[in-house]
Design a protein around this motif. Sequence first.
Motif, PDB file in Angstrom:
ATOM      1  N   GLY A 227     -19.394 -29.972  31.144  1.00 58.97           N
ATOM      2  CA  GLY A 227     -20.640 -30.070  31.920  1.00 58.97           C
ATOM      3  C   GLY A 227     -21.251 -31.460  31.807  1.00 58.97           C
ATOM      4  O   GLY A 227     -20.543 -32.467  31.827  1.00 58.97           O
ATOM      5  N   GLY A 230     -19.758 -34.340  29.654  1.00 60.45           N
ATOM      6  CA  GLY A 230     -18.534 -35.069  29.991  1.00 60.45           C
ATOM      7  C   GLY A 230     -17.280 -34.256  29.761  1.00 60.45           C
ATOM      8  O   GLY A 230     -17.236 -33.078  30.128  1.00 60.45           O
ATOM      9  N   GLU A 250     -29.047 -33.010  38.389  1.00 61.55           N
ATOM     10  CA  GLU A 250     -28.205 -31.939  38.934  1.00 61.55           C
ATOM     11  C   GLU A 250     -28.967 -31.179  40.012  1.00 61.55           C
ATOM     12  O   GLU A 250     -29.975 -30.543  39.736  1.00 61.55           O
ATOM     13  CB  GLU A 250     -27.790 -31.002  37.795  1.00 61.55           C
ATOM     14  CG  GLU A 250     -26.800 -29.961  38.231  1.00 61.55           C
ATOM     15  CD  GLU A 250     -26.315 -29.095  37.073  1.00 61.55           C
ATOM     16  OE1 GLU A 250     -25.566 -29.598  36.217  1.00 61.55           O
ATOM     17  OE2 GLU A 250     -26.686 -27.917  37.035  1.00 61.55           O
TER      18      GLU A 250
END
Length: 315
Positions: A227, A230, A250
């Motif tokens: 997520g 990385g 996001e």
Amino acid sequence: VGPTIAAGEILVEIMATDRGLGFLEPLTLVGPYPSGAPAIFIDQVARLGGGAGLIGCVGRDDFGTVNLNRLRRDGVDVSAVSVSDRYPTGSAFVRYRPDGGRDFVYNIAESAAGQIRLTAEARQLADRAGHLHVMGSTLSVAGLREIVAYATKAVRASGGSTSFDPNVRKELNDGADGAQFSALVDDADLLLPSGEELLTAAGVDDECHAVKALIARGVGEIVLKRGAAGSSRFAADGSRIDCAGFLVEEVDPTGAGDCFGATYLTCRRMGMEPGKALFYANAAGARNVTRRGPMEGIAGFDVLDGFIAGTARAT
Ligand code: ADP
């Protein structure tokens, strides 16, 4: 070199623009956006300039056309996407909750996506493929299990490679599906789990042992998606590479894992070394979550290079 191929559901996604709970009152919705995990994956391969083909089924309707137009525009071979006169293209309605969770309403079970079959066109595509990417979630459809079995053999026979995203579903853990699932893990040249899926695929409860166990079972390399944090890459020679995530806002997480996996695979198939491929994959996943719609953040190398130049990374 033959194209990368994938098989499975092709859908449209329709999203609520505001966060909340459920679909119990009229909402402002946007879409239809082309979607379906295998479609997202293969479209990203094509946008990077890798040969790409998809096996699937859509209805003879506008939602099918939305998908076919996008896939064609981006250079995906859709010769093995059949068009059903009887079943409509599947759809998924999604609403994001304030805590980042998601509420879905699916119209898939009775859609064209469930009508996917090992057609003559699907065999022809598999026979000339250089790489097969399989998703665990798709193995719950009978027609897809047959396609995956045929395509795995065909790709192996012509010296090609396979990757597997073990996005597990509970119903896969027993019977014949469980056996096919284990075989796909064992035979994968590249395994692409996210989070807990690594532990589930290995059947152990810590990351280090899971990696060792899977490599011992014959997996060529493992790329773990983390997520916003990385990703990491583990190889059969015991080496490990970690890659920090890019710092982004996001907007819509759907499709990040597929964009990421497609980018890592395509960079590797183009001969890029693992560290650089992982870096591009992180960029592709991160950029994708900044756009509303699962395929709207898909990007070629030119856009990714611009994104990388202008975006900070977590340390
Ligand atoms: P999946 O969608 O399969 O669960 P992830 O959510 O881990 O996979 O996303 C895949 C990759 O996309 C991550 O490894 C990371 O590189 C990138 N990514 C996903 N979400 C974010 C985020 N919020 N910020 C930055 N990068 C992200």
